[in-house]
Design an enzyme around this catalytic site. Structure first.
Site, short mmCIF file in Angstrom:
data_model
loop_
_atom_site.label_atom_id
_atom_site.label_comp_id
_atom_site.label_asym_id
_atom_site.label_seq_id
_atom_site.Cartn_x
_atom_site.Cartn_y
_atom_site.Cartn_z
N GLU A 123 -4.32 3.67 -0.88
CA GLU A 123 -3.25 3.46 0.10
C GLU A 123 -2.34 4.66 0.25
O GLU A 123 -2.31 5.55 -0.61
CB GLU A 123 -2.40 2.23 -0.26
CG GLU A 123 -1.39 2.39 -1.37
CD GLU A 123 -1.96 2.44 -2.76
OE1 GLU A 123 -1.85 3.50 -3.40
OE2 GLU A 123 -2.50 1.44 -3.25
N TYR A 151 -2.07 -2.14 -4.78
CA TYR A 151 -0.64 -2.27 -4.43
C TYR A 151 -0.49 -3.19 -3.21
O TYR A 151 0.42 -4.01 -3.12
CB TYR A 151 -0.11 -0.86 -4.14
CG TYR A 151 1.39 -0.68 -4.08
CD1 TYR A 151 2.27 -1.74 -4.27
CD2 TYR A 151 1.92 0.58 -3.83
CE1 TYR A 151 3.63 -1.54 -4.21
CE2 TYR A 151 3.30 0.78 -3.78
CZ TYR A 151 4.14 -0.28 -3.97
OH TYR A 151 5.49 -0.08 -3.90
N ASN A 152 -1.41 -3.07 -2.25
CA ASN A 152 -1.37 -3.90 -1.04
C ASN A 152 -1.30 -5.39 -1.38
O ASN A 152 -0.51 -6.13 -0.81
CB ASN A 152 -2.61 -3.60 -0.19
CG ASN A 152 -2.78 -4.59 0.95
OD1 ASN A 152 -2.03 -4.59 1.91
ND2 ASN A 152 -3.77 -5.48 0.82
N PHE A 153 -2.14 -5.81 -2.33
CA PHE A 153 -2.19 -7.23 -2.69
C PHE A 153 -0.87 -7.65 -3.34
O PHE A 153 -0.36 -8.74 -3.07
CB PHE A 153 -3.37 -7.48 -3.63
CG PHE A 153 -3.59 -8.92 -3.95
CD1 PHE A 153 -4.00 -9.81 -2.96
CD2 PHE A 153 -3.37 -9.41 -5.22
CE1 PHE A 153 -4.19 -11.16 -3.24
CE2 PHE A 153 -3.55 -10.75 -5.51
CZ PHE A 153 -3.96 -11.63 -4.52
N ASP A 206 -9.64 2.04 -13.30
CA ASP A 206 -9.58 2.41 -11.87
C ASP A 206 -8.83 3.73 -11.68
O ASP A 206 -9.20 4.56 -10.84
CB ASP A 206 -8.85 1.33 -11.07
CG ASP A 206 -9.72 0.10 -10.87
OD1 ASP A 206 -10.94 0.25 -10.74
OD2 ASP A 206 -9.15 -1.01 -10.86
N ASP A 265 11.89 -1.76 2.79
CA ASP A 265 11.61 -0.79 1.72
C ASP A 265 10.60 0.26 2.17
O ASP A 265 10.64 1.41 1.72
CB ASP A 265 11.03 -1.51 0.49
CG ASP A 265 12.12 -2.10 -0.39
OD1 ASP A 265 13.29 -2.04 0.03
OD2 ASP A 265 11.79 -2.61 -1.48
#
Ligand code: NAD
Length: 267
Positions: free
Chosen positions: A125, A166-168, A51, A153
């Site tokens: 993102e 990263y969202n997950f 990816d 954060d």
């Protein structure tokens, strides 16, 4: 008329280079002109790697118009659909137009500093944090409506395709890539009697703008992550993000691969 030129963008791994060479031979057999690197007249970009290679290829070549397809030589890929042992079938299917084109939605982020507005695009993102791992305080607006004063954060805004990245990991939801929405996910939100931040992610209509206005004391000590790349801005005031009108085109050869990927990666 199609140019018959096919860009091959490969990372430096042994497996990727071997795959690139096999792909070159197969493309030539079918009358295509493989190009190692990026040729702006190409009709297709084949990206070989994981990816990360796909994301880098799109950024380095400035979010081009021509479609992409990925051959996965890394860990399980969400953007990389073809396996190295499927090259012969892939070239035949491509030649016979046996595929669909999916629009990958991207983010358009406007970064307002005191004297200048910077514009960046993202596939996965955009994250706004304080530099040096401090807690950041900011006001969050959605289409000019004040939603919350956030402390924690940071805040991550993801595309549907980026929702599995990263969202997950930060507790956000998986969003099917064709949906026209943005997702805003808090990273370690503080929830105490002094500070109250929304703890879950919010799914926002794609036409709306998420506006993050950081408190003055962070104007010179912030960190903006765009698809994993770090940016620091002086005199930063506001970061506005919405879905772009632009998309990245990706060829899809099997309708079920998204759900296969979800199962293989997360279960
Ligand atoms: P990388 O190549 O190390 O990629 C990190 C991991 O994210 C890889 O396993 C990759 O397959 C996966 N990934 C990337 N996009 C994905 C997607 N849309 N859906 C599911 N998995 C995906 O690092 P890189 O090349 O710099 O990639 C940047 C991406 O790494 C960022 O966009 C971010 O989403 C991700 N990242 C994740 C975390 C985390 O999960 N805690 C932290 C930082 C960055």
């Amino acid at each position: 008329m199609s140019s018959k030129i096919v860009n091959i963008l490969s990372n430096a791994n042994f497996e990727s280079k071997k795959t690139a060479s096999a792909l070159q031979d197969e493309l030539k057999k079918h009358g295509y002109k493989p190009f190692n690197g990026f040729n702006k007249n190409a009709e297709l970009c084949v990206c070989i790697g994981g990816d990360g290679s796909f994301i880098k290829a799109v950024h380095r070549n400035n979010f081009p118009e021509m479609p992409f397809v990925g051959i996965n030589t890394g860990h399980l890929g969400f953007y990389q659909e073809i396996k190295p042992n499927e090259i012969v079938k892939f070239v035949t299917d491509y030649k016979n137009n046996n595929y669909e084109v999916q629009d990958i939605k991207i983010l358009r982020t406007d970064i307002y500093t005191k004297n200048k507005v910077y514009k960046l695009n993202a596939i996965n993102e955009v994250v706004l944090k304080a530099a040096h791992s401090k807690t950041i305080h900011m006001n969050v607006f959605i289409d000019r409506n004040h939603v919350e004063k956030f402390s924690g954060d940071g805040i991550l805004v993801s595309t549907p395709s980026g929702s599995t990245a990263y969202n997950f990991s930060t507790g956000g939801s998986i969003v099917y890539p064709t949906l026209h929405v943005l997702q805003m996910t808090p990273i370690s939100p503080v929830s105490s009697s002094a500070y109250r931040s929304i703890r879950s992610s919010l799914i926002v209509p794609g036409g709306h703008t998420i506006s993050l206005v950081i408190e003055k004391r962070y104007k010179d000590s912030n960190l903006l992550l765009v698809d994993g790349n770090e940016y620091f801005f002086n005199n930063l005031h506001r970061v506005n993000t919405r879905l772009s009108n632009k998309t990245i085109k990706k060829l899809i050869f099997s309708n079920n691969s998204y759900w296969d990927n979800i199962k293989d990666k997360f279960l």
